[in-house]
Design an enzyme around this catalytic site. Structure first.
Site, short mmCIF file in Angstrom:
data_model
loop_
_atom_site.label_atom_id
_atom_site.label_comp_id
_atom_site.label_asym_id
_atom_site.label_seq_id
_atom_site.Cartn_x
_atom_site.Cartn_y
_atom_site.Cartn_z
N ARG A 111 -1.00 4.80 0.79
CA ARG A 111 -2.02 4.98 -0.24
C ARG A 111 -3.39 5.16 0.41
O ARG A 111 -4.18 6.00 -0.02
CB ARG A 111 -2.04 3.82 -1.24
CG ARG A 111 -2.95 4.10 -2.45
CD ARG A 111 -2.96 2.94 -3.45
NE ARG A 111 -3.61 3.33 -4.69
CZ ARG A 111 -4.91 3.28 -4.94
NH1 ARG A 111 -5.76 2.87 -3.98
NH2 ARG A 111 -5.41 3.64 -6.11
N CYS A 112 -3.67 4.37 1.44
CA CYS A 112 -4.95 4.50 2.13
C CYS A 112 -5.13 5.89 2.74
O CYS A 112 -6.25 6.38 2.84
CB CYS A 112 -5.06 3.47 3.25
SG CYS A 112 -5.24 1.77 2.70
N MET A 113 -4.03 6.51 3.17
CA MET A 113 -4.10 7.78 3.89
C MET A 113 -4.01 8.99 2.97
O MET A 113 -3.73 10.09 3.44
CB MET A 113 -3.00 7.84 4.95
CG MET A 113 -3.17 6.81 6.06
SD MET A 113 -2.05 7.07 7.45
CE MET A 113 -0.47 6.81 6.66
N ASN A 162 0.80 -1.22 0.00
CA ASN A 162 0.00 0.00 0.00
C ASN A 162 0.84 1.28 0.00
O ASN A 162 0.67 2.15 0.85
CB ASN A 162 -0.96 -0.03 1.20
CG ASN A 162 -2.09 0.95 1.08
OD1 ASN A 162 -2.10 1.98 1.73
ND2 ASN A 162 -3.06 0.63 0.24
#
Length: 410
Positions: A397-399, A352
């Site tokens: 990537r999530c953040m 990620n």
């Protein structure tokens, strides 16, 4: 002074790897202080975060982005700026929708109290912070059986998921779990009211009620969207998205590829299994090898309602059909890693990473073997500590939600 710099001309994201110009983030606020052991599963956390350290880690993440000349937009600031610029009708609508969507469901009596409490806030930033954080009986000065009158939104620091930038438009999502569905209130508000965002086309709307989340939405190039079929996003949602894109003449994508991944609650999106980090380099978890399955949607010749056609290619062949060259596939923890090493680094979102330009990525330092494998493959890794942030089950990537990237010269 606007949250956007002078270069920002609107949503513009036509790749996963183009030089990142503007990105949306959210530093975890008081909302993470309201996570309790009994509610970990409900609130989608693996453990209780140490708040001070989590915020310190997030500040390091943001500092790394800014050090690379990226315009970093904080979600609170964006919503507050939008609120200041919005009409009174839009301001009232935001508060009323917040009251209607609140969990637990508010009684009419509590709606009045919470409405008055929100409208009494002296600044728009204070208003937005309390809406995100949750509201206690102590905030309101009332007697109640439960401390929380309005639940927190502790997953907001994963700005990737409530909406996705897709070309010059956005998909605003219907999220799988109730605890996250409320988050799209802020996405809908800013894209309906901020002068720099109000004309952005929407290719998906949460009112469609089919689950999709941003961790499953990828823009591989100007022609191709890739969407995960995961624990959070359904194939029928991808089919509806394909229909919406074909119907919208502003959108010029030619193909959607849907990728089936394991339906795990802790690794819930495609970006926890496979990511694109350079023009020809992809990082993946070998755990997904037996589950990967692919469908094609033809947005040019597939009619008004393109249907999924199963694609029998292996992962390497599929990626080659998109980028028109042989891809370099890098496994989590590197070639020759043990199963234990693969499982450990997959668990902490080892795929990620956020690409900030071709071949340069940012991600957790804790995934040491994967970082080394990327460096060996010619990928520059900008590591930061995320031991607390990772307990929310997401990495860089999530953040982050890119708002603008430079176009890639393929």
């Amino acid at each position: 002074m606007s949250v956007f710099d002078s270069k920002f001309k609107g949503i513009h994201v036509y790749s996963e790897i183009g030089e990142l110009e503007s990105v949306l983030v959210h530093e975890p606020g008081r909302e993470i202080d309201y996570i309790t052991p009994a509610r970990l599963d409900e609130l989608l956390f693996s453990a209780i975060l140490e708040s001070h350290d989590a915020r310190k880690e997030h500040k390091q993440f943001v500092a790394e982005l800014k050090a690379n000349d990226i315009n970093v937009v904080e979600l609170i600031d964006l919503v507050a700026e939008t609120y200041d610029l919005a009409s009174q009708e839009a301001k009232d609508k935001l508060i009323e929708e917040f009251l209607e969507d609140s969990e637990p469901v508010l009684s009419e009596e509590h709606k009045v109290v919470v409405r008055n409490f929100l409208k009494a806030k002296k600044t728009s930033r204070e208003l937005v912070e309390i809406m995100m954080a949750g509201i206690t009986k102590y905030d309101l000065g009332i007697e109640a059986d439960h401390e929380l009158i309005v639940d927190p939104m502790p997953n907001l620091y994963f700005t990737r998921d409530p909406f996705a930038s897709v070309g010059n438009g956005v998909t605003i999502h219907y999220m799988r779990y109730k605890v996250r569905q409320r988050e799209t209130l802020f996405s809908r508000f800013v894209f309906s009211n901020h002068p720099k965002l109000i004309n952005t086309p929407w290719y998906y709307d949460p009112s469609l009620k089919l689950s999709i989340e941003g961790g499953d939405v990828f823009i591989y190039n100007n022609d191709t969207l890739v969407v995960g079929v995961s624990e959070r996003t359904d194939l029928q949602t991808v089919t509806l998205l394909a229909k919406n894109i074909v119907a919208n003449k502003e959108c010029e994508f030619k193909r959607i590829v849907a990728i089936n991944v394991p339906k795990w609650t802790n690794l819930m999106h495609l970006d926890t299994w496979l990511t694109m980090l350079d023009k020809d380099k992809f990082l993946y978890s070998p755990i997904a090898n037996d589950v990967f399955k692919f469908w094609d949607y033809d947005l040019v010749n597939g009619g008004a309602e393109p249907q999924p056609v199963e694609n029998g290619l292996p992962l390497e062949g599929l990626l080659q059909s998109i980028i028109n060259k042989k891809p370099v596939l890098i496994p989590i923890a590197g070639e020759g890693a043990s199963q234990m090493e693969i499982e450990r680094e997959t668990h902490f979102d080892g795929t990620n990473y956020l690409a900030i330009r071709p071949g340069v990525v940012i991600g957790y330092s804790r995934n040491e073997k994967t970082n080394a494998a990327l460096e060996a493959a010619g990928i520059k890794v900008l590591p930061f500590h995320g031991n607390q942030l990772s307990l929310g089950m997401g990495n860089a990537r999530c953040m982050s939600m890119p708002l603008s990237r430079k176009d890639v010269k393929w």
